[in-house]
Design an enzyme around this catalytic site. Structure first.
Site, PDB file in Angstrom:
ATOM      1  N   CYS A   1     103.055 -37.045  49.645  1.00 42.95           N
ATOM      2  CA  CYS A   1     103.578 -38.386  49.371  1.00 42.95           C
ATOM      3  C   CYS A   1     102.483 -39.446  49.423  1.00 42.95           C
ATOM      4  O   CYS A   1     101.521 -39.327  50.161  1.00 42.95           O
ATOM      5  CB  CYS A   1     104.628 -38.765  50.403  1.00 42.95           C
ATOM      6  SG  CYS A   1     105.937 -37.586  50.586  1.00 42.95           S
TER       7      CYS A   1
ATOM      8  N   ARG B   1      97.692 -36.512  44.407  1.00 40.11           N
ATOM      9  CA  ARG B   1      98.115 -35.914  45.671  1.00 40.11           C
ATOM     10  C   ARG B   1      99.310 -34.976  45.495  1.00 40.11           C
ATOM     11  O   ARG B   1      99.623 -34.210  46.401  1.00 40.11           O
ATOM     12  CB  ARG B   1      98.494 -37.021  46.666  1.00 40.11           C
ATOM     13  CG  ARG B   1      97.331 -37.919  47.032  1.00 40.11           C
ATOM     14  CD  ARG B   1      97.809 -39.103  47.832  1.00 40.11           C
ATOM     15  NE  ARG B   1      98.338 -38.711  49.103  1.00 40.11           N
ATOM     16  CZ  ARG B   1      97.686 -38.784  50.260  1.00 40.11           C
ATOM     17  NH1 ARG B   1      96.454 -39.236  50.279  1.00 40.11           N
ATOM     18  NH2 ARG B   1      98.246 -38.416  51.382  1.00 40.11           N
TER      19      ARG B   1
ATOM     20  N   TRP C   1     106.978 -36.280  47.674  1.00 39.56           N
ATOM     21  CA  TRP C   1     106.885 -34.813  47.584  1.00 39.56           C
ATOM     22  C   TRP C   1     107.974 -34.310  48.519  1.00 39.56           C
ATOM     23  O   TRP C   1     107.867 -34.449  49.734  1.00 39.56           O
ATOM     24  CB  TRP C   1     105.488 -34.383  48.037  1.00 39.56           C
ATOM     25  CG  TRP C   1     105.172 -32.940  47.817  1.00 39.56           C
ATOM     26  CD1 TRP C   1     104.707 -32.366  46.667  1.00 39.56           C
ATOM     27  CD2 TRP C   1     105.247 -31.881  48.787  1.00 39.56           C
ATOM     28  NE1 TRP C   1     104.493 -31.023  46.862  1.00 39.56           N
ATOM     29  CE2 TRP C   1     104.823 -30.698  48.154  1.00 39.56           C
ATOM     30  CE3 TRP C   1     105.631 -31.811  50.126  1.00 39.56           C
ATOM     31  CZ2 TRP C   1     104.766 -29.475  48.810  1.00 39.56           C
ATOM     32  CZ3 TRP C   1     105.586 -30.586  50.777  1.00 39.56           C
ATOM     33  CH2 TRP C   1     105.147 -29.437  50.106  1.00 39.56           C
TER      34      TRP C   1
ATOM     35  N   ASN D   1     105.923 -41.728  54.594  1.00 39.55           N
ATOM     36  CA  ASN D   1     105.288 -40.401  54.512  1.00 39.55           C
ATOM     37  C   ASN D   1     105.418 -39.745  55.876  1.00 39.55           C
ATOM     38  O   ASN D   1     105.254 -40.410  56.895  1.00 39.55           O
ATOM     39  CB  ASN D   1     103.789 -40.516  54.208  1.00 39.55           C
ATOM     40  CG  ASN D   1     103.517 -40.950  52.793  1.00 39.55           C
ATOM     41  OD1 ASN D   1     104.427 -41.105  52.000  1.00 39.55           O
ATOM     42  ND2 ASN D   1     102.238 -41.144  52.492  1.00 39.55           N
ATOM     43  N   GLY D   2     105.630 -38.434  55.878  1.00 37.50           N
ATOM     44  CA  GLY D   2     105.725 -37.729  57.155  1.00 37.50           C
ATOM     45  C   GLY D   2     107.115 -37.139  57.320  1.00 37.50           C
ATOM     46  O   GLY D   2     107.886 -37.049  56.358  1.00 37.50           O
TER      47      GLY D   2
ATOM     48  N   GLU E   1      89.134 -16.682  47.597  1.00 38.44           N
ATOM     49  CA  GLU E   1      89.126 -18.007  46.967  1.00 38.44           C
ATOM     50  C   GLU E   1      89.414 -17.889  45.464  1.00 38.44           C
ATOM     51  O   GLU E   1      90.158 -18.701  44.910  1.00 38.44           O
ATOM     52  CB  GLU E   1      87.774 -18.681  47.245  1.00 38.44           C
ATOM     53  CG  GLU E   1      87.542 -20.024  46.593  1.00 38.44           C
ATOM     54  CD  GLU E   1      88.551 -21.089  46.973  1.00 38.44           C
ATOM     55  OE1 GLU E   1      89.374 -20.877  47.884  1.00 38.44           O
ATOM     56  OE2 GLU E   1      88.542 -22.153  46.320  1.00 38.44           O
TER      57      GLU E   1
ATOM     58  N   LYS F   1      92.521 -19.704  43.623  1.00 42.56           N
ATOM     59  CA  LYS F   1      92.371 -20.621  42.480  1.00 42.56           C
ATOM     60  C   LYS F   1      93.270 -20.177  41.333  1.00 42.56           C
ATOM     61  O   LYS F   1      93.954 -20.993  40.724  1.00 42.56           O
ATOM     62  CB  LYS F   1      90.916 -20.654  41.973  1.00 42.56           C
ATOM     63  CG  LYS F   1      89.924 -21.403  42.802  1.00 42.56           C
ATOM     64  CD  LYS F   1      90.059 -22.908  42.781  1.00 42.56           C
ATOM     65  CE  LYS F   1      90.923 -23.375  43.911  1.00 42.56           C
ATOM     66  NZ  LYS F   1      90.353 -23.527  45.205  1.00 42.56           N
TER      67      LYS F   1
ATOM     68  N   GLU G   1      97.096 -20.707  42.102  1.00 38.91           N
ATOM     69  CA  GLU G   1      97.608 -22.071  42.261  1.00 38.91           C
ATOM     70  C   GLU G   1      97.637 -22.860  40.964  1.00 38.91           C
ATOM     71  O   GLU G   1      98.505 -23.702  40.789  1.00 38.91           O
ATOM     72  CB  GLU G   1      96.882 -22.840  43.373  1.00 38.91           C
ATOM     73  CG  GLU G   1      95.448 -23.172  43.104  1.00 38.91           C
ATOM     74  CD  GLU G   1      94.802 -23.896  44.282  1.00 38.91           C
ATOM     75  OE1 GLU G   1      95.477 -24.645  44.974  1.00 38.91           O
ATOM     76  OE2 GLU G   1      93.583 -23.709  44.472  1.00 38.91           O
TER      77      GLU G   1
ATOM     78  N   HIS H   1      93.427   1.597  51.010  1.00 39.80           N
ATOM     79  CA  HIS H   1      94.388   1.575  52.119  1.00 39.80           C
ATOM     80  C   HIS H   1      95.733   0.990  51.694  1.00 39.80           C
ATOM     81  O   HIS H   1      96.536   0.599  52.531  1.00 39.80           O
ATOM     82  CB  HIS H   1      93.817   0.777  53.295  1.00 39.80           C
ATOM     83  CG  HIS H   1      92.575   1.390  53.863  1.00 39.80           C
ATOM     84  ND1 HIS H   1      92.552   2.602  54.494  1.00 39.80           N
ATOM     85  CD2 HIS H   1      91.288   0.959  53.851  1.00 39.80           C
ATOM     86  CE1 HIS H   1      91.317   2.887  54.864  1.00 39.80           C
ATOM     87  NE2 HIS H   1      90.532   1.915  54.483  1.00 39.80           N
TER      88      HIS H   1
ATOM     89  N   LYS I   1      97.771 -32.413  47.115  1.00 38.16           N
ATOM     90  CA  LYS I   1      96.343 -32.404  47.401  1.00 38.16           C
ATOM     91  C   LYS I   1      96.063 -32.413  48.895  1.00 38.16           C
ATOM     92  O   LYS I   1      95.226 -31.683  49.392  1.00 38.16           O
ATOM     93  CB  LYS I   1      95.680 -33.613  46.721  1.00 38.16           C
ATOM     94  CG  LYS I   1      94.180 -33.714  46.953  1.00 38.16           C
ATOM     95  CD  LYS I   1      93.459 -32.556  46.298  1.00 38.16           C
ATOM     96  CE  LYS I   1      91.972 -32.564  46.557  1.00 38.16           C
ATOM     97  NZ  LYS I   1      91.389 -31.227  46.273  1.00 38.16           N
TER      98      LYS I   1
HETATM   99  C1  F6R Z   1      93.238 -25.021  47.288  1.00 35.84           C
HETATM  100  C2  F6R Z   1      93.348 -26.202  48.108  1.00 35.84           C
HETATM  101  C3  F6R Z   1      93.990 -26.084  49.439  1.00 35.84           C
HETATM  102  C4  F6R Z   1      93.196 -26.873  50.474  1.00 35.84           C
HETATM  103  C5  F6R Z   1      93.931 -26.884  51.822  1.00 35.84           C
HETATM  104  C6  F6R Z   1      93.125 -27.583  52.882  1.00 35.84           C
HETATM  105  O1  F6R Z   1      92.606 -25.291  46.080  1.00 35.84           O
HETATM  106  O2  F6R Z   1      92.952 -27.257  47.717  1.00 35.84           O
HETATM  107  O3  F6R Z   1      94.113 -24.747  49.819  1.00 35.84           O
HETATM  108  O4  F6R Z   1      91.928 -26.300  50.598  1.00 35.84           O
HETATM  109  O5  F6R Z   1      95.164 -27.510  51.675  1.00 35.84           O
HETATM  110  O6  F6R Z   1      92.847 -28.886  52.505  1.00 35.84           O
HETATM  111  P1  F6R Z   1      91.721 -29.729  53.234  1.00 35.84           P
HETATM  112  O7  F6R Z   1      90.413 -29.092  52.901  1.00 35.84           O
HETATM  113  O8  F6R Z   1      91.850 -31.100  52.658  1.00 35.84           O
HETATM  114  O9  F6R Z   1      92.019 -29.666  54.691  1.00 35.84           O
END
Ligand code: F6R
Length: 607
Positions: free
Chosen positions: A2, A27, A73, A99-100, A480, A484, A487, A503, A602
């Site tokens: 949010c 975000r 959100w 927010n929260g 990773e 990527k 997501e 395994h 985000k």
């Molecule tokens: C993946 C991604 C998330 C963040 C995670 C932690 O592409 O962006 O997995 O890495 O939410 O976010 P931060 O680094 O802001 O604590």
């Protein structure tokens, strides 16, 4: 997650609020709304969907020079117009955005319903508007404080009342809130990007603080009404850094920026003469650094994967036992804080709730916690005992890319520093300085070959499932790469240590489940080749990311992505970039919204 904006001044508020919300789109959100005040009346406009839908639905924006806005959100209550913020009290005179999560909203709502309050949404947030209404006696700031004293949970809120034109009250507890100071105007937002087009003078509101603004100024105080003096700070980013600047998406821009962002993360921190690293913000003496016997790293998502690479680097270079853990698990495991153990939390945004709460739990138990953050002034950056900024510049795309390579750059420098204080020779240190120094150029070389990766993405984007395999320091890179891909393209992908597939995961292999193998020319190369052959023997298609000139791998894999030969500790920098591009191009090929993938936010500011 949010977003909040608030404005009071001489301009028409609605366009300022919508522009602020547009800047917060990155975000992640599912609905948006604004409330504007004029002549003692408040007008709310809110809708599910994007900001442009809101704008399109209301061509005649409400007029008035103060207002609040929100991108939602969903957490409590589905995605609907009614659940979108702002929320009003029964009279329509008080509106709030939040927010929260209000944890005790159910009992508060029950009580308020018993007092004949009428609720119009299923959200936890709406109780705040009704609580303020129930205690309001002409003093909005006092009513907000009284209402907040009844809440359990987290909040960043802004509140306005039609009877006090131009006044907005904001408060924070666990959800970010920033005040922006303009000429005869004030801004409130959950993130500085929302106000950067108007002002760079900001005040970071802390947990437990309340800020009341009108066009002429602001007052900060705590819930008991003690005044608090705040420092005005300057935002370090430029507006152009939060623009796409000719790129099709923020994600493409941020992937492409990595040669410079990696350079910024190491600038002034590599000392070729002494063959070591320097990190100014650690707040630890040489003696204290020497006494460290263990390093523990907590983070989430991509930052966790960077932490895993960091742990590997620390063990390999400095021979210090190190491991990374998911921040969400650290907090609830009642973590053991041992002497001579240094803790790191890693967070691009510096606001991730899981990481923030893990950090607070560790500090409560006496740990020294350092932060590796990107956003200057973020909560984690402010609450840690010291730390390092990665200086990536704003990361706007939901999928984190440049932050990862900058985070591992910082770990590399830290590991080098620790190693040179202990076991590592000058010669070995010099080699490692030189190897890291070459990374920006090598990453730029890989980026020049985008077309090959785009063609491969076209060839494989039909897949419903994908496996990513790496070993050693590249195992977290495989995780990773899978993260990527899933997501942003929504292709189901899992990362494994290549050795682990026998395994269990090998059961998934068939001609419809391709695998991507990371095969550097390191100690484990031959073993990974055997794992790749096991996949090929079961009709699995294989893409290999391998070193230029590795004809053996090229002869086995169906397709290859080539990277330069480097020191084995440097491969994560080079291996991750093709995986970012592969995910990006698969997502493009499938017509996905790469910058704002579905369901994702985000900065994840709720647990
Ligand atoms: C993946 C991604 C998330 C963040 C995670 C932690 O592409 O962006 O997995 O890495 O939410 O976010 P931060 O680094 O802001 O604590």
């Amino acid at each position: 997650m949010c977003g909040i904006v608030g404005y009071t001044g001489a301009k028409l508020a609605a366009p300022v609020l919508l522009e602020g919300l547009r800047r917060l789109e990155y975000r992640g959100y599912d609905s948006a709304g604004i409330c504007v005040g004029r002549d003692g009346a408040l007008t709310i406009v809110k809708r599910t969907g994007k900001i442009k839908d809101l704008r399109g639905a209301v061509p005649d924006l409400p007029e008035g020079s103060y207002g609040i806005g929100h991108t939602r959100w969903a957490t409590h209550g589905g995605v609907s117009d009614a659940n979108a913020h702002p929320h009003a009290d029964c009279t329509g005179k008080i509106t709030i955005v939040h927010n929260g999560i209000i944890e005790n909203y159910a009992s508060l709502k029950e009580k308020l319903l018993g007092e004949d309050h009428v609720f119009r949404s299923e959200t936890d947030s709406e109780v705040i508007a009704h609580l303020v209404e129930s205690v309001y006696d002409g003093d909005l700031e006092r009513a907000v404080k009284e209402a907040l004293a009844l809440l359990k949970g987290t909040y960043g809120i802004v509140v306005m009342h039609s009877e006090v034109p131009g006044k907005i009250v904001g408060a924070r507890n666990g959800s970010p809130l920033v005040l922006g100071i303009g000429e005869g105007e004030m801004f409130l937002a959950s993130d500085v990007t929302a106000m950067m087009a108007y002002t760079k003078q900001v005040v970071y509101v802390e947990d437990g603080e309340v800020v009341t603004v009108d066009p002429g100024g602001f007052r900060t105080s705590d819930l008991k009404d003690n005044s608090i003096t705040k420092n005005v700070e300057q935002i370090g980013w430029e507006l152009e850094e939060i623009e796409k600047n000719g790129f099709a998406s923020f994600m493409e821009k941020e992937i492409s920026e990595q040669p410079e962002s990696i350079l910024r993360a190491m600038r002034g921190r590599l000392d070729a003469e002494q063959a070591t690293g320097h990190l100014g913000g650690l707040n630890l003496s040489s003696k204290e650094l020497l006494e460290i016997e263990r390093v523990k790293i907590a983070a989430a998502g991509t930052s966790y994967h960077a932490g895993m690479v960091g742990a590997y680097l620390l063990e390999a270079m400095a021979r210090i036992p190190a491991y990374a853990e998911l921040a969400s698990e650290v907090r609830y495991r009642n973590p053991i804080v041992e002497p001579q153990t240094l803790h790191f939390v890693v967070s691009q945004s510096g606001e991730t709730a899981d990481t923030l709460f893990a950090m607070r739990e560790l500090k409560r138990k006496g740990a020294t916690v350092l932060g590796i953050c990107n956003v200057v002034g973020s909560t984690i950056a402010r609450e840690t005992d010291g730390g390092v900024y990665i200086h990536s510049g704003p990361e706007i795309a939901v999928a984190s890319t440049k932050a990862f390579t900058s985070q591992i750059t910082v770990f590399y420098v830290f590991a080098l520093l620790m190693a040179r204080m202990r076991n590592m020779s000058f010669e070995e240190g010099s080699d490692l300085v030189r190897d890291l120094d070459a990374v920006p150029r090598l990453v730029a070389e890989i980026l020049e070959d985008k077309a090959t990766i785009q063609a491969l993405a076209r060839k494989y984007s039909w897949a419903k499932d994908f496996l990513f395999m790496g070993r050693g320091i590249n195992y977290p890179v495989a995780l990773e790469g899978a993260l990527k891909l899933k997501e942003i393209s929504y292709i189901h992908a899992e990362g494994y240590s290549a050795a682990e597939i026998k395994h269990g995961p090998i059961a998934l292999i068939n001609e419809r489940t391709p695998s991507l193998f990371l095969i550097p020319d390191d100690r484990l190369r031959d073993k990974i080749i055997s794992n790749m052959k096991e996949v090929k023997a079961r009709s699995g298609k294989v893409i290999a990311v391998c070193v230029r000139g590795d004809d053996e791998v090229a002869g086995i894999a169906d397709d290859v992505i080539l990277v330069p030969k480097v020191h084995e500790l440097v491969y994560p920098f080079l291996m991750v970039v093709p995986l970012q591009l592969f995910a990006y191009y698969c997502a493009l090929d499938l017509g996905r919204d790469v910058d704002q993938p579905r369901n994702l936010a985000k900065s994840v500011t709720v647990e």
